[in-house]
Design a protein around this motif. Sequence first.
Motif, mmCIF file in Angstrom:
data_model
loop_
_atom_site.group_PDB
_atom_site.id
_atom_site.type_symbol
_atom_site.label_atom_id
_atom_site.label_comp_id
_atom_site.label_asym_id
_atom_site.label_seq_id
_atom_site.Cartn_x
_atom_site.Cartn_y
_atom_site.Cartn_z
ATOM 1 N N ALA A 284 -68.048 -36.186 -40.511
ATOM 2 C CA ALA A 284 -68.756 -36.108 -41.792
ATOM 3 C C ALA A 284 -67.774 -35.895 -42.937
ATOM 4 O O ALA A 284 -67.899 -36.505 -44.002
ATOM 5 N N GLY A 285 -66.775 -35.057 -42.731
ATOM 6 C CA GLY A 285 -65.776 -34.802 -43.757
ATOM 7 C C GLY A 285 -64.944 -36.028 -44.067
ATOM 8 O O GLY A 285 -64.673 -36.351 -45.232
ATOM 9 N N ILE A 286 -64.526 -36.741 -43.029
ATOM 10 C CA ILE A 286 -63.740 -37.961 -43.228
ATOM 11 C C ILE A 286 -64.583 -39.024 -43.915
ATOM 12 O O ILE A 286 -64.112 -39.708 -44.829
ATOM 13 N N ALA A 287 -65.848 -39.165 -43.505
ATOM 14 C CA ALA A 287 -66.732 -40.152 -44.124
ATOM 15 C C ALA A 287 -66.951 -39.845 -45.604
ATOM 16 O O ALA A 287 -66.895 -40.744 -46.447
ATOM 17 N N ASP A 288 -67.180 -38.592 -45.933
ATOM 18 C CA ASP A 288 -67.378 -38.206 -47.334
ATOM 19 C C ASP A 288 -66.120 -38.462 -48.157
ATOM 20 O O ASP A 288 -66.184 -38.931 -49.284
ATOM 21 N N TYR A 289 -64.962 -38.172 -47.589
ATOM 22 C CA TYR A 289 -63.691 -38.365 -48.289
ATOM 23 C C TYR A 289 -63.447 -39.851 -48.586
ATOM 24 O O TYR A 289 -62.999 -40.208 -49.669
ATOM 25 N N LEU A 290 -63.752 -40.702 -47.603
ATOM 26 C CA LEU A 290 -63.518 -42.137 -47.761
ATOM 27 C C LEU A 290 -64.662 -42.859 -48.463
ATOM 28 O O LEU A 290 -64.521 -44.020 -48.837
ATOM 29 N N GLY A 291 -65.816 -42.183 -48.588
ATOM 30 C CA GLY A 291 -66.978 -42.824 -49.199
ATOM 31 C C GLY A 291 -67.702 -43.750 -48.236
ATOM 32 O O GLY A 291 -68.364 -44.689 -48.653
ATOM 33 N N TRP A 292 -67.561 -43.511 -46.953
ATOM 34 C CA TRP A 292 -68.209 -44.323 -45.923
ATOM 35 C C TRP A 292 -69.467 -43.625 -45.433
ATOM 36 O O TRP A 292 -69.704 -42.454 -45.681
ATOM 37 N N ASP A 293 -70.253 -44.359 -44.662
ATOM 38 C CA ASP A 293 -71.455 -43.809 -44.039
ATOM 39 C C ASP A 293 -71.036 -42.899 -42.882
ATOM 40 O O ASP A 293 -70.167 -43.246 -42.079
ATOM 41 N N ARG A 294 -71.646 -41.738 -42.807
ATOM 42 C CA ARG A 294 -71.293 -40.778 -41.746
ATOM 43 C C ARG A 294 -71.557 -41.333 -40.357
ATOM 44 O O ARG A 294 -70.774 -41.121 -39.436
ATOM 45 N N THR A 295 -72.661 -42.044 -40.195
ATOM 46 C CA THR A 295 -72.999 -42.606 -38.889
ATOM 47 C C THR A 295 -71.947 -43.614 -38.449
ATOM 48 O O THR A 295 -71.570 -43.656 -37.271
ATOM 49 N N LEU A 296 -71.457 -44.427 -39.364
ATOM 50 C CA LEU A 296 -70.430 -45.413 -39.037
ATOM 51 C C LEU A 296 -69.167 -44.723 -38.526
ATOM 52 O O LEU A 296 -68.595 -45.130 -37.509
ATOM 53 N N VAL A 297 -68.748 -43.666 -39.188
ATOM 54 C CA VAL A 297 -67.544 -42.949 -38.760
ATOM 55 C C VAL A 297 -67.779 -42.311 -37.397
ATOM 56 O O VAL A 297 -66.888 -42.334 -36.534
ATOM 57 N N ARG A 298 -68.947 -41.777 -37.163
ATOM 58 C CA ARG A 298 -69.248 -41.177 -35.858
ATOM 59 C C ARG A 298 -69.232 -42.222 -34.746
ATOM 60 O O ARG A 298 -68.679 -41.995 -33.659
ATOM 61 N N VAL A 299 -69.831 -43.389 -35.003
ATOM 62 C CA VAL A 299 -69.854 -44.464 -34.003
ATOM 63 C C VAL A 299 -68.435 -44.956 -33.721
ATOM 64 O O VAL A 299 -68.060 -45.161 -32.558
ATOM 65 N N LEU A 300 -67.637 -45.136 -34.769
ATOM 66 C CA LEU A 300 -66.249 -45.566 -34.580
ATOM 67 C C LEU A 300 -65.443 -44.530 -33.800
ATOM 68 O O LEU A 300 -64.606 -44.889 -32.969
ATOM 69 N N THR A 301 -65.700 -43.265 -34.042
ATOM 70 C CA THR A 301 -64.989 -42.207 -33.328
ATOM 71 C C THR A 301 -65.349 -42.217 -31.847
ATOM 72 O O THR A 301 -64.467 -42.138 -30.990
ATOM 73 N N VAL A 302 -66.617 -42.334 -31.540
ATOM 74 C CA VAL A 302 -67.043 -42.376 -30.140
ATOM 75 C C VAL A 302 -66.519 -43.635 -29.467
ATOM 76 O O VAL A 302 -66.031 -43.597 -28.334
ATOM 77 N N ALA A 303 -66.566 -44.771 -30.154
ATOM 78 C CA ALA A 303 -66.060 -46.021 -29.586
ATOM 79 C C ALA A 303 -64.561 -45.951 -29.334
ATOM 80 O O ALA A 303 -64.054 -46.541 -28.365
ATOM 81 N N SER A 304 -63.841 -45.237 -30.171
ATOM 82 C CA SER A 304 -62.392 -45.149 -30.011
ATOM 83 C C SER A 304 -61.985 -44.387 -28.755
ATOM 84 O O SER A 304 -60.856 -44.534 -28.281
ATOM 85 N N VAL A 305 -62.885 -43.602 -28.214
ATOM 86 C CA VAL A 305 -62.581 -42.844 -26.999
ATOM 87 C C VAL A 305 -62.321 -43.789 -25.819
ATOM 88 O O VAL A 305 -61.590 -43.459 -24.896
ATOM 89 N N PHE A 306 -62.885 -44.993 -25.868
ATOM 90 C CA PHE A 306 -62.710 -45.953 -24.785
ATOM 91 C C PHE A 306 -61.382 -46.700 -24.874
ATOM 92 O O PHE A 306 -61.044 -47.480 -23.991
ATOM 93 N N ILE A 307 -60.626 -46.489 -25.950
ATOM 94 C CA ILE A 307 -59.304 -47.076 -26.120
ATOM 95 C C ILE A 307 -58.288 -45.998 -25.755
ATOM 96 O O ILE A 307 -58.401 -44.863 -26.227
ATOM 97 N N PRO A 308 -57.303 -46.340 -24.930
ATOM 98 C CA PRO A 308 -56.314 -45.316 -24.566
ATOM 99 C C PRO A 308 -55.599 -44.762 -25.801
ATOM 100 O O PRO A 308 -55.235 -45.508 -26.702
ATOM 101 N N GLY A 309 -55.451 -43.450 -25.830
ATOM 102 C CA GLY A 309 -54.772 -42.813 -26.946
ATOM 103 C C GLY A 309 -55.203 -41.366 -27.096
ATOM 104 O O GLY A 309 -56.062 -40.873 -26.359
ATOM 105 N N PRO A 310 -54.630 -40.690 -28.070
ATOM 106 C CA PRO A 310 -54.888 -39.253 -28.241
ATOM 107 C C PRO A 310 -56.048 -38.943 -29.192
ATOM 108 O O PRO A 310 -55.970 -38.018 -29.991
ATOM 109 N N GLN A 311 -57.141 -39.689 -29.124
ATOM 110 C CA GLN A 311 -58.235 -39.498 -30.065
ATOM 111 C C GLN A 311 -58.862 -38.111 -29.969
ATOM 112 O O GLN A 311 -59.167 -37.503 -30.990
ATOM 113 N N VAL A 312 -59.078 -37.632 -28.769
ATOM 114 C CA VAL A 312 -59.707 -36.315 -28.610
ATOM 115 C C VAL A 312 -58.779 -35.231 -29.153
ATOM 116 O O VAL A 312 -59.221 -34.315 -29.853
ATOM 117 N N LEU A 313 -57.507 -35.358 -28.871
ATOM 118 C CA LEU A 313 -56.539 -34.407 -29.397
ATOM 119 C C LEU A 313 -56.509 -34.466 -30.933
ATOM 120 O O LEU A 313 -56.479 -33.426 -31.596
#
Length: 76
Positions: free
Chosen positions: A29-58
């Motif tokens: 929500a904080g990142i979405a507000d800062y960028l002026g994006w929809d909160r749901t979009l940022v949440r969906v992108l964050t959850v989707a990014s978990v399926f890509i290898p990398g340190p997203q959770v960290l």
Amino acid sequence: MSTPQAVPAARPRKLYRPSQGRVFGGVCAGIADYLGWDRTLVRVLTVASVFIPGPQVLAYIVFWILMPDERKAFAA
């Protein structure tokens, strides 16, 4: 001739975790507000990014620790 009117100073844009509308920590929500994006979009992108290898959770945990709460961001 008319005199120019003063334009009110805009509130400086800050990255913070909002008090309202949090789902899990308020990072997305904080990142979405800062960028002026929809909160749901940022949440969906964050959850989707978990399926890509990398340190997203960290990264999420680091943001959660480092991003100030809304009350602390605008205190004083």
